[in-house]
Design a protein around this motif. Structure first.
Motif, mmCIF file in Angstrom:
data_model
loop_
_atom_site.group_PDB
_atom_site.id
_atom_site.type_symbol
_atom_site.label_atom_id
_atom_site.label_comp_id
_atom_site.label_asym_id
_atom_site.label_seq_id
_atom_site.Cartn_x
_atom_site.Cartn_y
_atom_site.Cartn_z
ATOM 1 N N LEU A 19 -34.234 13.304 45.297
ATOM 2 C CA LEU A 19 -35.375 14.027 45.661
ATOM 3 C C LEU A 19 -36.617 13.207 45.322
ATOM 4 N N SER A 35 -37.099 10.619 47.829
ATOM 5 C CA SER A 35 -37.602 11.370 49.005
ATOM 6 C C SER A 35 -39.139 11.585 48.950
ATOM 7 N N VAL A 65 -38.349 10.532 53.513
ATOM 8 C CA VAL A 65 -38.189 11.959 52.916
ATOM 9 C C VAL A 65 -36.848 12.566 53.345
ATOM 10 N N PHE A 66 -36.412 12.217 54.666
ATOM 11 C CA PHE A 66 -35.518 12.871 55.239
ATOM 12 C C PHE A 66 -34.151 12.352 54.994
ATOM 13 N N VAL A 77 -31.627 12.531 51.644
ATOM 14 C CA VAL A 77 -31.094 13.812 51.503
ATOM 15 C C VAL A 77 -29.999 14.201 52.349
ATOM 16 N N LEU A 84 -35.779 19.241 49.606
ATOM 17 C CA LEU A 84 -36.205 18.625 51.035
ATOM 18 C C LEU A 84 -37.244 19.501 51.616
ATOM 19 N N ASN A 111 -40.617 19.124 50.103
ATOM 20 C CA ASN A 111 -41.243 17.861 50.506
ATOM 21 C C ASN A 111 -41.742 18.048 52.030
ATOM 22 N N GLN A 112 -40.958 18.421 52.754
ATOM 23 C CA GLN A 112 -41.518 18.673 54.271
ATOM 24 C C GLN A 112 -42.757 19.444 54.439
ATOM 25 N N VAL A 162 -29.987 20.737 56.840
ATOM 26 C CA VAL A 162 -30.635 19.634 57.154
ATOM 27 C C VAL A 162 -30.850 19.185 58.718
#
Lengths: 790, 253
Positions: A194, A197, A229-230, A233, A254, A257-258, A360
């Motif tokens: 993370l 990310s 970012v993606f 994870v 995630l 973060n998104q 995800v």
């Protein structure tokens, strides 16, 4: 859901006799039966011997496991370390399979890399008769859910290569002891993943700043940031090494973060028109303390006050402004939704890997990043949609009636929050119940309780409270019907035909590749389930939902509104599709199955049990899976919201939603709020109407394009204005400098899709030369005109 | 819920309610967040479940039920004739939380089954493995967020100079109308500012200097002829072109 059960299909005695392997553990009660799928697939067998039976014996206290394969020279002894005794109750078995000729076993040939272990289910008889055909048949039926297939990595092609030691961990699910709390909540690599990310978030923040200042590097930074970012994870989750806590933290991290990516696009204020509409609905509650107050910006939202109540409640409880409270509410609701998706899949599959991969994968939904985390009423309804599905699952799998009560709460919350989500919830619950009814015997009629309750609540709410939503939804349904009519040979409406805007080929290719990948996974799982004669109702429901997802993607081609309809539909249909994709990826369902002994490939029955991949094969799957899901994410970013031309914030663009909202438009709208009567009817371009109806709080008039496109103000325009009961028009002079982002300046623009030049000076200047029109506001860019003589 | 935990939770609920109801923003914000997202859901979850749900489910159920209290409780309060103001929401959340604590406490007293509470122990090793990177992640996110906010405000929150008029009323007996004109966002340094009114034929009706206040705003009432279409031009410095323009149509009567 996640465990692929063995088919109940009875095998021929020949098949059974040729595929039997026995493992004897420390006590007779721990006898394990290993089924070998087909000759030639056992680790120790490459001779296709007539009797490929293998016996693995755990020899009492010395922790030795013996694998014996007849003929006698095929015996392998696997010695577990005697110094490190397993704690009581720890039934993890570690089998070290020697690779290469030195290992004592025979060399493995291509495809010779599968061991199938059937774990004992039901009564652990442990009798010697367990090796008999009859006992195996019985055991197979009882222990259908306890079968594991282990695919071992291929042996090196050349014999002189050093032997490779491969370790296979088999955790027996039934008798797994409660892990120590510290282990249970071990976060593994999640914190570091993370942190990495989060670096991507920083990069996207840089990209957004670059976009605001029109830096050329901004777009590259954006895409690199999105991937950072993606993908880490996804990579970690696909490795299947993460436990529940780690997977959950990864998924929620995630999602956080998104959400940051969404928020940082416009961190200081809501700019998307729909968010502004709900900002107004929330503000009305905070100001008046009453529900169901008229909201001219979005009349149907008045009767779905869930989101507005959340925002108003938080704003009043904390003292924060509505914008800040709305941002927090949308973020929390988004996280809860992801959390429920994780919880529901985890409960159904008992696999954190499955739950994580499903989440995800869902994060690549077209509208996941923006629409489903905006301050919109659907965002408030989605977590309760998933809560209801989870509660229904818990109730149907033996949970107490408290779960039924939770389902009722979820249904009510969904219904009072968003109409379309409520309809989708009824459909989803109905699908779950119908598959259960179709597959289970005796038929569990009680399963219809929850969908019936949902239907009743939704009908009552719409019938007694929100009747206006029927008229609101009528228009898109009619557009859909017209598009379908057009697709099947009917004539296209002139405006609709002109509005179609070609999608760039690269964008189509990325999206097409992603959907193709999903289709391949979907078909692989479908084939697997059909040939297994799968009886799991929830898996079938997911499969049907996945099929609806692909059907919904067809809506992309239904006229100019097609992509939006497809995107909105995918909010719901992508849930089952994500689960199907997770099943395919985590269980390594073969896309191209090997041929069976009869030479059949596509109709060959899949090996029983769950495939557990290790070694290089697993690594390959992790890389391919990460690539596929990242590709899906890229496709969603290019095909979702915001559109490609506005992926980054930046200077004003006409009719570009967030990109059109700037200080000039907002100031003009706030002037309307201060100086015009609430009942004033104000027309303008897409942005002007959105701002006037929210910050301005007036009655918006949207279809006014004709008045702007006319080069002079004559009787026809006067009559149009009279019919629309227009009082004011908002004119942004920048409509005469820039083309609209999406091919139209106005809602229902008569020139949609055919605009090649901005509005001319004559078209925008006619209001200044018409005697009966006053210009009452001017800020250099935006002007407000009053129609009719003073 | 054992007595100690019930007492602590009830106390926290009361303190948070008081803080949310009467405290300044710095105190009300965290208290309000607790009341909106945590306390009601936590208490209801404790009242409904002991060991039937896992940690993941529990952690998601708590905010879900808290939000359900806000929405369904709000609907109930409004239907009962209540007012959805700060006091109303605070009382609603507090009362629901306290009732749920009572139910959870009663269930525990009735059947004091061990709930299998897990005790965490944070080791030094774990501090390095988990807390350090998570802190780094939070700092990165916070830094990106603050910077992004500042950049957005700095980019978009620009000063807008406007000239506007109240919708004029009908002409009086003398055939003239009074119009309230306002100008905002006028920088003194860009002045001097002047306002020129012209009639139908472009004939100048009046001219006056504008002196904005320290905030850059100016408001004044102008008298214009009712039977003419009047143009109001605002000029900046020595510019010949109008900086902002208004047009007042002639009175229809």
């Amino acid at each position: 859901m996640g465990d692929q059960p063995t088919s109940g299909r009875k095998r021929t005695p020949e098949e059974t006799a040729a595929e039997t392997v026995v493992i004897k553990a420390a006590s007779p009660d721990e006898t394990v039966v290993i089924d070998k799928a087909a000759p030639g697939e056992t680790v120790l067998d490459d001779k296709a011997a007539p009797d490929p039976t293998v016996v693995i014996t755990k020899a009492g206290s010395d922790e030795t496991v013996v694998i014996t394969k007849a003929p006698a020279d095929d015996t392998v002894i696997i010695r577990a370390p005697v110094t490190k005794r397993r704690p009581a109750g720890d039934d993890t078995v570690i089998i070290r399979v020697p690779g290469g000729p030195k290992g004592g076993s025979k060399k493995r040939t291509a495809g010779d890399d599968t061991v199938i272990i059937r774990l004992p289910g039901g009564p652990r008889s442990g009798s010697a008769d367990v090796t008999s055909t009859q006992a195996l048949t019985t055991a197979r039926k009882r222990a259908a859910e306890d079968t594991i297939v282990i695919r071992l990595p291929q042996a090196p092609a050349k014999k002189k290569t050093a032997p490779v030691e491969e370790t296979v961990l088999i955790r027996l699910p039934a008798a797994a002891p409660e892990p120590e709390p510290r282990e249970r909540f071990a976060l593994g690599w999640a914190p570091w993943v993370l942190a990495l990310s989060s670096l991507g978030v920083v990069l996207v923040a840089l990209a957004y700043a670059g976009g605001r200042h029109e830096a050329s590097w901004a777009m590259a930074a954006y895409w690199i940031g999105q991937v950072i970012v993606f993908s880490p994870v996804v990579f970690r989750l696909l490795s299947r090494l993460a436990g529940v806590a780690e997977s959950f933290v990864l998924v929620m991290g995630l999602a956080t973060n998104q959400y940051m990516l969404k928020w940082m696009y416009s961190p200081d204020q809501f700019r998307f028109p729909d968010e502004l509409q709900h900002w107004l609905a929330t503000t009305l509650i905070t100001e008046s303390g009453e529900l169901f107050r008229q909201n001219n910006a979005l009349p149907p939202a008045v009767h779905f006050p869930g989101l507005a109540e959340m925002g108003a409640g938080l704003s009043l409880l904390t003292g924060l402004p509505v914008t800040a409270a709305g941002t927090i509410v949308a973020g929390v609701a988004h996280l809860i939704f992801v959390g429920w998706l994780f919880a529901a899949v985890l409960r159904a599959s008992d696999s954190p890997a499955m739950a994580g991969v499903a989440c995800v994968t869902y994060a690549t939904a077209m509208h996941y990043l923006f629409f489903n985390s905006m301050f919109l009423y659907a965002t408030a309804a989605l977590p309760f949609f998933m809560l209801t599905v989870w509660a229904h699952r818990r109730w149907r799998t033996g949970g107490a009636n408290r779960f039924l009560a939770l389902a009722a709460v979820g249904i009510t919350m969904t219904t009072v929050s968003h109409h379309v989500t409520a309809f989708a919830l009824v459909g989803t619950l109905l699908l779950l119940s119908l598959t259960e009814l179709a597959l289970d015997r005796p038929r569990p009629w009680a399963t219809l309780t929850v969908p019936a309750l949902a239907l009743a609540v939704v009908c009552c709410w719409i019938g007694f409270v929100a009747q206006d939503v029927i008229g609101y939804l009528e228009a898109p349904v009619q557009r859909l019907a017209a598009a379908l009519h057009q697709m099947f040979g009917g004539a296209a409406a002139a405006a609709e035909a002109g509005a179609a805007k070609p999608v760039p080929l690269v964008q189509l290719a990325v999206q097409g590749l992603g959907i193709l990948g999903l289709l391949v996974l979907f078909l692989a799982v479908a084939r697997d389930m059909i040939l297994r004669r799968d009886r799991d109702a929830w898996r079938w429901a997911a499969l049907v939902g996945g099929a609806v997802f692909f059907a919904g993607n067809g809506a992309r081609f239904l006229g100019s509104g097609g992509p939006e309809i497809a995107g909105r539909l995918s909010t719901f249909t992508y849930v089952p599709m994500s689960i199907i994709a997770a099943i395919a990826i985590v269980h390594a369902v073969p896309v191209v199955p090997p041929k069976d002994s009869h030479g059949r490939r596509w109709l060959s029955p899949p090996p029983p049990g769950v495939a557990v991949t290790t070694g290089r094969r697993l690594a390959g799957q992790v890389y391919i899976g990460t690539t596929l899901i990242t590709l899906l994410m890229v496709g969603a970013r290019t095909g979702g919201w915001p559109p490609v031309s506005a992926l980054l914030p930046g200077p004003y663009i006409p009719a570009a939603y967030e990109r059109s909202v700037d200080a000039y438009g907002v100031d003009a709208a706030r002037w309307q709020d201060r100086h015009l009567p609430r009942e004033s009817r104000v027309g303008g371009d897409i942005t002007a109407v959105a701002l006037s109806s929210t910050y301005g709080r007036i009655d918006p008039v949207r279809e006014v394009g004709d008045l702007y496109w006319a080069t002079s103000w004559g009787d026809a325009e006067e009559e149009t204005a009279r019919q629309l009961a227009l009082d004011y028009l908002v004119v942004d002079r920048r409509l005469g400098e820039l083309l609209p982002m999406d091919g139209a300046y106005f809602q229902g623009d008569p020139m949609a899709g055919r605009i090649t030049e901005p509005l001319s000076d004559a078209q925008l200047g006619k209001f200044d030369t018409t005697g009966s029109i006053s210009r009452l506001y001017d800020n250099g860019n935006v002007r407000i005109y009053r129609l009719g003589a003073s | 819920m054992n007595p100690v935990r019930a007492g602590v939770l009830a106390g926290l609920t009361v303190v948070a309610s008081v803080a949310a109801g009467f405290g300044p923003l710095a105190v009300a914000a965290p208290a309000g967040l607790l009341l909106a997202f945590v306390l009601p859901g936590y208490a209801i979850t404790a009242a409904m479940f002991r060991r039937e749900i896992g940690m993941v489910e529990r952690s998601v159920l708590v905010p879900s039920l808290s939000l359900a209290v806000l929405v369904l409780g709000g609907l109930g309060l409004w239907a009962a004739g209540g007012h959805l103001n700060r006091a109303g929401w605070t009382l609603l959340c507090a009362v629901v939380t306290l009732i749920a604590i009572g139910v959870a406490f009663y269930r525990h007293a009735k059947d004091p089954e061990e709930t299998g509470r897990i005790r965490f122990r944070i080791s030094q090793d774990r501090l390095i493995r988990d807390v350090l990177p998570l802190t780094l992640a939070v700092l990165l996110l916070a830094g990106a967020g603050v910077w992004s906010y500042a950049d957005s405000v700095g980019t978009y929150d620009i000063r807008v100079s406007t000239l506007s008029a109240e919708p004029p009323g009908p002409a009086g007996a003398d055939g003239a109308r009074t119009v309230q004109i306002s100008a905002t966002g006028l920088a003194s340094s860009a002045g001097p500012w002047s306002m020129v009114l012209t009639g139908d034929e472009g004939v100048e009706i009046s001219r006056q200097a504008i002196t904005p206040d320290t905030g850059g705003d100016w408001t004044g009432r102008l008298t214009v002829p009712g039977d003419e279409r009047v143009t109001v031009n605002l000029f900046r410095g020595g510019e010949t072109g109008a900086f902002r323009t208004l047009i007042i149509a002639a009175d229809a009567q």
